[in-house]
Design an enzyme around this catalytic site. Structure first.
Site, mmCIF file in Angstrom:
data_model
loop_
_atom_site.group_PDB
_atom_site.id
_atom_site.type_symbol
_atom_site.label_atom_id
_atom_site.label_comp_id
_atom_site.label_asym_id
_atom_site.label_seq_id
_atom_site.Cartn_x
_atom_site.Cartn_y
_atom_site.Cartn_z
ATOM 1 N N CYS A 83 -16.775 9.073 44.009
ATOM 2 C CA CYS A 83 -16.481 9.811 42.793
ATOM 3 C C CYS A 83 -16.765 8.945 41.561
ATOM 4 C CB CYS A 83 -15.052 10.353 42.811
ATOM 5 S SG CYS A 83 -14.787 11.635 41.537
ATOM 6 N N HIS A 192 -15.869 13.741 47.361
ATOM 7 C CA HIS A 192 -14.837 12.983 48.067
ATOM 8 C C HIS A 192 -14.982 13.179 49.576
ATOM 9 C CE1 HIS A 192 -12.294 11.816 44.608
ATOM 10 N NE2 HIS A 192 -12.783 12.913 44.064
ATOM 11 N N GLU A 194 -13.326 11.747 51.811
ATOM 12 C CA GLU A 194 -11.974 11.700 52.397
ATOM 13 C C GLU A 194 -11.248 13.037 52.265
ATOM 14 O OE1 GLU A 194 -11.192 10.708 48.078
ATOM 15 O OE2 GLU A 194 -12.820 10.474 49.535
#
Length: 212
Positions: A83, A192, A194
């Site tokens: 990011c 992202h 994750e």
């Protein structure tokens, strides 16, 4: 393959814990730290980032991370930005009329997205280049984005013919913007991983495979 030792850079960014959990789920031995030994000696370094470009740059400076990231890049040691961790690798960021110098690993300016709806929040497809290591096997998947700014132009001048140009992945929101860059040992994603479910887990797995 034995588990790789990965350090997630601890400098106050908001999504650090989720990055740690995702990397552990992908099979890495993860250390959350800004200590030079941990940052410089890990098999891979992850630089997460949430919030304003200027604030992330200041946070990196406060823990001497810019120097350490530079040392890893110069030595061909893998680094993955996430990011705003991607954005700060470019020349500069422009937010509310304020220009903040970035790390200048890649040419480009981080600017407000040219879209009717900002922030760009949610799932989106990406267009990776042929031969991408990060997106191997997940080229058609969707990833989770949360951002109002991005790099919308890419002008990489290869001054040395032997230099391999970076691989750039694009996405669309009001126009094209850079979703990921792979440049030797230095990689980064605007989205992202994750928070991107199975596709994000697969991408992190792909990155871990590049650690040797």
């Amino acid at each position: 393959m034995s588990p790789r030792n990965v350090t997630v850079l601890d400098y106050g960014s908001g999504n650090i814990r989720s990055a740690v959990r995702a990397l552990e789920h992908a099979g890495a031995n993860v250390t959350l730290s800004a200590k030079p030994d941990d940052v410089l000696n890990a098999d891979g370094l992850v630089v997460p980032g949430v919030g304003a470009f200027a604030a992330v740059m200041q946070g990196l400076k406060d823990v001497d991370a810019i120097r350490m990231i530079g040392r890893r890049v110069a030595g061909g040691r893998p680094v993955l930005g996430i990011c705003v961790g991607l954005q700060v690798l470019f020349d500069e960021g422009v937010e509310h009329g304020v220009r903040t110098p970035g790390m200048a690993e890649w040419p480009g300016v981080v600017e407000r997205l040219a879209a009717d709806v900002v922030p760009h929040m949610g799932w989106n497809t990406v267009a990776p280049p042929e031969g991408s290591a990060l997106f191997a096997g997940i080229e058609d998947q969707r990833f989770y984005f949360v951002h109002s700014y991005g790099v919308q132009k890419w002008d990489f001048d290869v001054t040395q013919p032997a230099m391999r140009p970076p691989q750039v992945t694009w996405a669309e929101h009001g126009g094209p913007f850079i979703a990921a860059v792979e440049n030797g040992a230095l990689s980064a994603t605007q989205f992202h991983p994750e928070k991107s479910g199975d596709a994000g887990a697969a991408l992190l797995n792909n990155w871990l495979k590049t650690l040797g």
